[in-house]
Design a protein around this motif. Structure first.
Motif, mmCIF file in Angstrom:
data_model
loop_
_atom_site.group_PDB
_atom_site.id
_atom_site.type_symbol
_atom_site.label_atom_id
_atom_site.label_comp_id
_atom_site.label_asym_id
_atom_site.label_seq_id
_atom_site.Cartn_x
_atom_site.Cartn_y
_atom_site.Cartn_z
ATOM 1 N N ASN A 128 -1.343 0.248 13.570
ATOM 2 C CA ASN A 128 -2.802 0.294 13.654
ATOM 3 C C ASN A 128 -3.442 -0.352 12.427
ATOM 4 O OD1 ASN A 128 -2.394 2.191 11.664
ATOM 5 N ND2 ASN A 128 -3.066 3.939 12.890
ATOM 6 N N ASN A 129 -2.654 -1.215 11.762
ATOM 7 C CA ASN A 129 -3.143 -1.986 10.603
ATOM 8 C C ASN A 129 -3.498 -1.133 9.398
ATOM 9 O OD1 ASN A 129 -2.993 -4.006 12.558
ATOM 10 N ND2 ASN A 129 -4.762 -5.101 11.758
ATOM 11 N N ALA A 130 -3.015 0.103 9.354
ATOM 12 C CA ALA A 130 -3.387 0.993 8.256
ATOM 13 C C ALA A 130 -2.841 0.527 6.912
ATOM 14 C CB ALA A 130 -2.903 2.411 8.544
ATOM 15 N N ILE A 131 -1.817 -0.327 6.919
ATOM 16 C CA ILE A 131 -1.286 -0.803 5.645
ATOM 17 C C ILE A 131 -2.229 -1.797 4.980
ATOM 18 C CG2 ILE A 131 1.151 -0.391 6.168
ATOM 19 C CD1 ILE A 131 1.411 -3.305 6.972
ATOM 20 N N PHE A 132 -3.264 -2.237 5.704
ATOM 21 C CA PHE A 132 -4.218 -3.193 5.144
ATOM 22 C C PHE A 132 -5.613 -2.594 5.015
ATOM 23 C CE2 PHE A 132 -0.872 -5.616 7.183
ATOM 24 C CZ PHE A 132 -0.492 -6.472 6.159
ATOM 25 N N GLY A 133 -5.732 -1.296 5.132
ATOM 26 C CA GLY A 133 -7.043 -0.649 5.023
ATOM 27 C C GLY A 133 -7.086 0.581 5.898
ATOM 28 N N PRO A 134 -8.287 1.034 6.252
ATOM 29 C CA PRO A 134 -8.402 2.213 7.111
ATOM 30 C C PRO A 134 -7.716 1.978 8.448
ATOM 31 C CG PRO A 134 -10.528 1.640 6.140
ATOM 32 C CD PRO A 134 -9.602 0.504 5.846
ATOM 33 N N PRO A 135 -7.101 3.007 9.017
ATOM 34 C CA PRO A 135 -6.451 2.854 10.325
ATOM 35 C C PRO A 135 -7.430 2.370 11.386
ATOM 36 C CG PRO A 135 -5.840 4.939 9.318
ATOM 37 C CD PRO A 135 -6.943 4.369 8.470
#
Length: 407
Positions: free
Chosen positions: A192-199
């Motif tokens: 859910n792209n959480a490694i690049f910002g908010p989930p």
């Protein structure tokens, strides 16, 4: 380069054969052509053989890296992600791997036809490099990871290295297309792209598409590797039937649900699902307190996975130029020094277990008669000091010395 048709006898070595058996002191490994013909202490050296005394050195199977990206992953590099034209036929990962004793790599997300062509050229002997198993493109969500993150929406990457199905029928058809092209496995990104910002839950692969991809891949006889970032997603993926979990934890979950982690590992152990943690990739980019917490938690998780009896593989997520091979060494050192996993078990994971994961255990992963002569020779004893794995003396691939630091 050893291209002598005469048998090659490696004598007086410490043999760590990758099977999980105790190391053998004073062993001889006999190679004829591309094949190991004998290994142990009661090996007769045939007349005319080339004899190499390896006193003070250890012989292991060639290392296998179960998670690489030949074309890179972008970040600060241009182009953001590349195929043969941009990378000189993936020259850096091909050659750097061999320098570090990594004789086989699994590519988990690269240009389809380029990665297959390079795989086949290496197998045919027309290109030097670590042999390859390839997934070609990975299944992703539009604007999700990696197409909307490290690739920056690059059109070529989207076309060549991503499959973005909108329905179960499209997913199944895409798998069939990859199988027809000749891939060795299928890769799904569940993120859910959480490694690049908010989930961003809307950017996570829908579970009905995961089911369609897994079902179609298994019908084609292909294993499925799943990029996951949380315990919950990992469990759901395992229940659906993926064959291995990549990464598992990329961010610290708060609060840490240790019971859920133990339940996940019990499920994976029961189903025979592999885990490839790739912690060294996270360590290289860890700067904030959150990243440090993730590493500590991730380290504990890997130790718990080992203690739970999982099929533990080893991968580096080697996307950084010049670090292929070196990062796998670092991953092994982390497993031993940070997670407290015995060196013998870590080395077995990077050889026999990884060969099983790649479907190549019939010819790779152990030093046994009948296996392909892919060997790593290091100075010292990595069972006593795992950092000895970095002291590469020679690398043998297909019975030929391809790296020689002792000449």
């Amino acid at each position: 380069m050893n291209r002598n048709p005469q048998p090659l006898a490696l004598t007086n070595a410490l043999l760590i054969d990758g099977t999980g058996a105790p190391a053998v002191h004073g062993a001889t490994v006999l190679i004829a052509g591309h094949e190991i013909t004998a290994a142990g202490t009661a090996v007769a050296v045939p007349e005319g053989a080339t004899v190499v005394d390896l006193r003070g050195k250890a012989v292991l199977p060639g290392l296998i890296d179960a998670h690489v990206h030949l074309g890179g992953l972008g970040f600060h590099h241009a182009p953001p992600f590349g195929g043969r034209e941009a990378t000189d036929h993936y020259a850096v990962p091909r050659t750097d791997a061999l320098r570090h004793g990594v004789t086989t790599q699994r590519s988990l997300g690269d240009f389809l036809h380029d990665s297959i062509a390079v795989r086949d050229a290496i197998e045919a002997g027309t290109l030097p490099g670590a042999r390859l198993a390839v997934s070609g493109p990975s299944f992703q969500v539009e604007h999700g990871h990696p197409n909307g993150t490290v690739w920056g929406g690059d059109d070529t990457c989207l076309r060549e290295a991503a499959r973005i199905p909108k329905s179960a029928a499209e997913a199944a058809a895409a798998v069939e297309g990859l199988a027809a092209a000749g891939v060795d496995l299928v890769k799904i990104i569940i993120s859910n792209n959480a490694i690049f910002g908010p989930p961003r839950p809307e950017l996570k692969m829908p579970w009905h598409l995961v089911e369609a991809i897994v079902d179609a891949a298994h019908r084609q006889g292909l294993k499925v590797a799943a990029h996951t970032e949380t315990v919950e997603d990992s469990r759901r993926a395992v229940e659906i039937g993926v064959d291995d979990i990549e990464h598992l934890l990329l961010r610290a979950e708060d609060p840490h649900d240790e019971a859920a982690l133990d339940d996940l590992f019990a499920l994976m152990a029961a189903r025979g699902t592999y885990l490839v943690p790739t912690m060294v990739a996270h360590q290289l980019h860890a700067t904030a307190d959150t990243d440090a917490r993730t590493l500590r938690y991730g380290n504990q998780a890997v130790r718990r996975a080992y203690e739970s009896g999982l099929r533990l593989g080893v991968g580096s997520d080697a996307h950084s130029p010049g670090l292929h091979g070196w990062k796998l060494h670092s991953e092994l050192i982390m497993m031993v020094h940070d997670q407290g996993i015995p060196a013998h078990a870590a080395l077995t994971a990077a050889t026999r277990t990884n060969a099983e994961l790649l479907g190549l255990a019939d010819r790779l992963g152990t030093v046994e008669p009948g296996k392909t002569a892919d060997l790593l020779i290091v100075s010292g004893n990595p069972l006593e000091d795992i950092t000895a794995i970095t002291g590469v003396h020679q690398v043998i691939q297909n019975g030929t010395v391809v790296t020689d630091n002792g000449a």
